[in-house]
Design a protein around this motif. Structure first.
Motif, PDB file in Angstrom:
ATOM      1  N   LYS A 126       0.849  -1.182   0.000  1.00 41.09           N
ATOM      2  CA  LYS A 126       0.000   0.000   0.000  1.00 41.09           C
ATOM      3  C   LYS A 126       0.891   1.240   0.000  1.00 41.09           C
ATOM      4  N   HIS A 127       2.004   1.148   0.705  1.00 44.68           N
ATOM      5  CA  HIS A 127       3.005   2.206   0.708  1.00 44.68           C
ATOM      6  C   HIS A 127       4.294   1.611   1.248  1.00 44.68           C
ATOM      7  N   ILE A 180      -1.310  12.634   7.626  1.00 39.73           N
ATOM      8  CA  ILE A 180      -0.683  12.626   6.307  1.00 39.73           C
ATOM      9  C   ILE A 180      -1.601  13.408   5.378  1.00 39.73           C
ATOM     10  N   SER A 182      -1.926  13.841   2.289  1.00 38.94           N
ATOM     11  CA  SER A 182      -2.444  13.265   1.051  1.00 38.94           C
ATOM     12  C   SER A 182      -3.191  11.957   1.300  1.00 38.94           C
ATOM     13  N   TYR A 183      -3.424  11.610   2.556  1.00 41.41           N
ATOM     14  CA  TYR A 183      -4.081  10.324   2.855  1.00 41.41           C
ATOM     15  C   TYR A 183      -5.169  10.536   3.894  1.00 41.41           C
ATOM     16  N   ALA A 306     -11.236   3.385  -6.035  1.00 40.00           N
ATOM     17  CA  ALA A 306     -10.676   2.778  -7.244  1.00 40.00           C
ATOM     18  C   ALA A 306     -11.291   1.405  -7.531  1.00 40.00           C
TER      19      ALA A 306
ATOM     20  N   LYS B  63      -8.179   7.052 -10.850  1.00 44.10           N
ATOM     21  CA  LYS B  63      -8.628   6.702  -9.493  1.00 44.10           C
ATOM     22  C   LYS B  63      -7.486   6.097  -8.681  1.00 44.10           C
ATOM     23  N   GLN B  64      -6.711   5.254  -9.338  1.00 48.00           N
ATOM     24  CA  GLN B  64      -5.604   4.615  -8.622  1.00 48.00           C
ATOM     25  C   GLN B  64      -4.514   5.620  -8.269  1.00 48.00           C
ATOM     26  N   ARG B  67      -5.311   7.224  -5.129  1.00 48.77           N
ATOM     27  CA  ARG B  67      -5.166   6.343  -3.980  1.00 48.77           C
ATOM     28  C   ARG B  67      -3.736   6.340  -3.439  1.00 48.77           C
ATOM     29  N   ILE B  69      -0.395   7.204  -1.686  1.00 43.77           N
ATOM     30  CA  ILE B  69      -0.167   8.034  -0.501  1.00 43.77           C
ATOM     31  C   ILE B  69       0.596   9.314  -0.886  1.00 43.77           C
TER      32      ILE B  69
END
Lengths: 575, 160
Positions: A126-127, A180, A182-183, A306, B63-64, B67, B69
């Motif tokens: 995810k990151h 965060i 952007s999250y 998404a 869209k992705q 998502r 970060i």
């Protein structure tokens, strides 16, 4: 507070309430293991392969809902985690993977045991972070846990060079929050969209609930049950959603898709409203997408924007956490009495959702699983590997509660089950933890028998031995003219000696019983159907780990089956 | 096939570009133009990407992108009017006889002469992608020694 990077890492894990850490040491993580040597607040489990450490962390996370954590050294240690991380990523499992890295000045020089794991793991996390200085370490750890467990959960990798582990931070304090910019995952559904969904539910003639792993991840099972019972809408759940709705409930119609129940597949094709909750329309569920649920208006509740309209066009999307959305939605839907649609479903369903022909001469794999279900009363955590046994488990072990089935749905990782069961058992769930395995899959992480044995982790292993890579063999039988290329595990590569005879005289290698005993693990082999139940009882009664091997019907197939790429109502059924 | 101009505000640190590019490459999509530079805030970069592909897949990629970060904001100019600019430098073969002609051609296109040498001339030109394509087509017959284009940058048209 003055702390080294390694001390900061362990302190952060404790503050994040990590109770078990799975991993393997190596050169650049010695400073971290040195701190672990004196750490009492968390248990460290030394696996025999880093891949197993990742799966164990994943299994722990699936069983508990907490973030699973694994630790490996740089280079090969880190690359060995990759399959485990990808497995967690495809099933949206919260995990933090910590890797050691060569010293910062050596980065990019092909140093000993150097691999760019941040680059390698980018598409399967995810990151991820490469920690460049000790100053940023506390915040990045906080962010890693925050990202892993919030929104659509997933694995986060933190790569820590050895000089950062060794460095000292004078004024260490662990951050309170991990804001965060952007999250900011959207967890509350849009009110107007929820209203539209309620209206569609209230006017539908043939509604169907289609629930996925999101139900379990968000803890929405109670709300889902409330919705279904209030409206009498039948429920199908994906493989990942099994246990998100009680499998013994009269409204439950089994899982859909390639090896799903006929009832679920017919209901999907016939419904006029599909209420999808936390499911992502995997190709194993939809079959030929253009002919999937052709008559249905589609509501899609998902935390990931998404996921909306990724595979099929959605009419009413609601983005947010499943539990939150259902909490708002449930009061808006009108009670609905069972009607002709429910009758139709009952008619399709008949008696059992899944049936097989039992035998008195050979052990049917489905029989082993049915018996296991019966004697555990459904009260067990079941991990699986991947293949036929996995599908039979989904069909014949009935899951009434969430977090009871641990299976690699998205990536389909053989070798997942035993280490995942090990992870789950480390959470001390108070019920048996059982890995149902095939003879092929179990060998992919067989080295973990040592971990089970030495730590007396009470995992029970059920091997359904048909001496084949059964699922691939099934496809070869049905679609490749029975050309069993490299799927028989008795012969060597491309062995064709038994062709035409149907009989193989070769012994199975390894002898699982001798193997388990050499690891100090109790082991049982069963070759006749009448011994199945007693052996399961004996194995489950063992204090500590145990292995039970069932020599099963060799060429049993998983049915029903929808051939890949076909509409899901084109169902093959066995004899 | 359709072409989208996508503008992104992203965290200005290592790895961000690779994550973003990965979303396109994993679909087998080629980025036809990409520009990245810091904004007035040194912690934020702006990226402009031009990519062609199936409309639905591009929407999915957008869209992705949202998502990720590291991505702070995504603007897909498929749905918004944008001012787009690109810069081009080109070294063209010249001789005594045609130098004047080339300069005149440049003037018509609003180009500037950046450098002149005995057998070549360096021209700089700014404009939309289309404008630059047209100019390249006109200048090509004279002989292009070297050419570089900056890739497009874009901003939404302000109505205030």
């Amino acid at each position: 507070m003055r702390k080294t990077g390694a001390q900061i890492l362990i302190d952060a894990l404790i503050r994040e309430k990590v109770k078990v850490l799975f991993g393997y040491p190596g050169g650049v993580v010695i400073p971290i293991f040195d701190v672990l040597y004196d750490t009492k607040e968390l248990t460290f489990i030394l696996t025999r392969h880093e891949q197993a450490a990742a799966h164990a962390a994943d299994g722990y996370a699936r069983a508990t809902g907490e973030v699973g954590v694994c630790l490996a050294t740089s280079g090969p240690g880190a690359t060995n985690l990759v399959t485990g991380i990808a497995t967690a990523f495809l099933d949206s499992i919260p995990m933090v993977a910590i890797t050691g890295q060569v010293a910062s000045p050596l980065l990019g020089t092909d140093a000993f045991q150097e691999a760019d794991i941040v680059g390698i793991s980018r598409p399967i996390t995810k990151h991820n972070y490469l920690v460049k200085t000790i100053d940023e370490l506390p915040l990045l750890l906080k962010q890693a846990f925050h990202i892993a467990r919030t929104g659509r959960p997933g694995p986060v990798l933190v790569d820590i060079p050895i000089d950062v582990s060794r460095a000292v931070l004078d004024d260490y304090h662990y951050p309170e929050s991990a804001s965060i910019r952007s999250y900011r995952p959207n967890v509350v559904g849009h009110t107007r969209q929820i209203k539209r969904a309620a209206e569609a539910i209230n006017t539908a003639k043939k509604p169907l609930i289609f629930a996925g792993g999101g139900i379990i991840l968000s803890g929405a099972h109670g709300k889902l049950l409330e919705l279904a019972e209030k409206t009498n809408i039948p429920v199908t759940t994906t493989l990942m959603g099994l246990g998100g709705f009680p499998g013994t409930h009269p409204l439950f119609i089994g899982m859909p898709g390639m090896h799903g129940s006929k009832t679920a597949n017919f209901a999907l094709q016939e419904c006029d409203l599909l209420i999808s909750v936390g499911a992502r329309f995997d190709d194993r569920v939809t079959g030929y997408v253009a002919k999937f649920a052709p008559n249905a208006l589609i509501i899609h509740l998902d935390i990931d924007p998404a996921a909306i309209s990724k595979i099929i066009k959605v009419d009413i999307p609601v983005v947010g956490d499943a539990k939150n959305i259902l909490t708002s939605l449930n009061p808006m839907v009108k009670p609905r009495a069972a009607d002709a649609w429910n009758d139709q479903i009952k008619e399709w369903r008949g008696g059992q959702l899944f049936t097989f022909t039992d035998s008195t001469t050979e052990i049917k794999p489905q029989q082993v699983i049915s018996t296991l279900y019966r004697i555990t009363g459904g009260e067990a955590i079941i991990a699986t590997e991947v293949g036929q046994h996995q599908m039979w488990t989904a069909q014949y072990y009935v899951f009434d509660k969430p977090r009871r089935l641990l299976t690699s749905g998205g990536l389909g990782t053989m070798g997942f089950g035993m280490p995942a069961a090990m992870g789950a058992a480390m959470s001390h769930p108070g019920i048996p933890v059982i890995d149902i395995a095939g003879d092929g899959s179990i060998q992919m992480n067989i080295q973990e028998l040592a971990t089970l044995s030495l730590n007396r982790i009470p995992v029970k292993i059920v091997i359904l031995n048909n001496s084949y890579l059964g699922m691939v063999r099934q496809w070869q039988e049905l679609f490749y003219h029975k050309r069993y290329s490299s799927t028989c595990l008795r012969g060597g590569s491309l062995c064709q000696e038994c062709v035409g005879t149907g009989e193989c005289k070769k012994p199975y290698i390894p002898d699982f019983i001798d193997l388990a005993r050499s690891y100090g693990i109790a082991a049982f082999r069963v070759e006749t159907p009448d011994q199945v139940e007693q052996t399961l009882r004996d194995g489950l009664a063992v204090d500590g780990p145990a292995l039970m091997e069932f020599i099963v019907a060799r060429e049993e197939n998983v049915f029903p089956m929808v051939p890949a790429g076909r509409p899901i109502d084109e169902i093959l059924e066995g004899s | 096939m359709s072409t989208h101009t996508i503008s992104l505000l992203v965290e200005n640190h290592s790895g961000a570009l690779s994550r973003i590019a990965g979303l396109f490459s994993s679909r087998g999509y080629n980025i036809s133009s990409l520009t990245v530079a810091e904004t007035d805030d040194a912690t934020v970069s702006r990226m402009t990407i031009i990519v062609s592909g199936e409309e639905e897949i591009l929407e999915q990629i957008v869209k992705q992108l949202n998502r990720l970060i590291d991505v702070i904001k995504v603007i897909d100019f498929a749905n918004e009017e944008a001012i787009e600019r690109e810069m081009l430098l080109v070294i063209v073969d010249t001789s005594k006889s045609n130098r004047h002609e080339i300069i005149e051609l440049g003037t018509i296109f609003g180009a500037r002469i950046a450098a002149v040498a005995p057998t070549s001339i360096t021209i700089e030109i700014m404009g939309t992608r289309r404008h630059l394509d047209d100019f390249v087509a006109m200048i090509k017959p004279y002989g292009i020694k070297e050419i570089v284009r900056s890739g497009t940058i874009a901003l939404a048209q302000s109505r205030k």
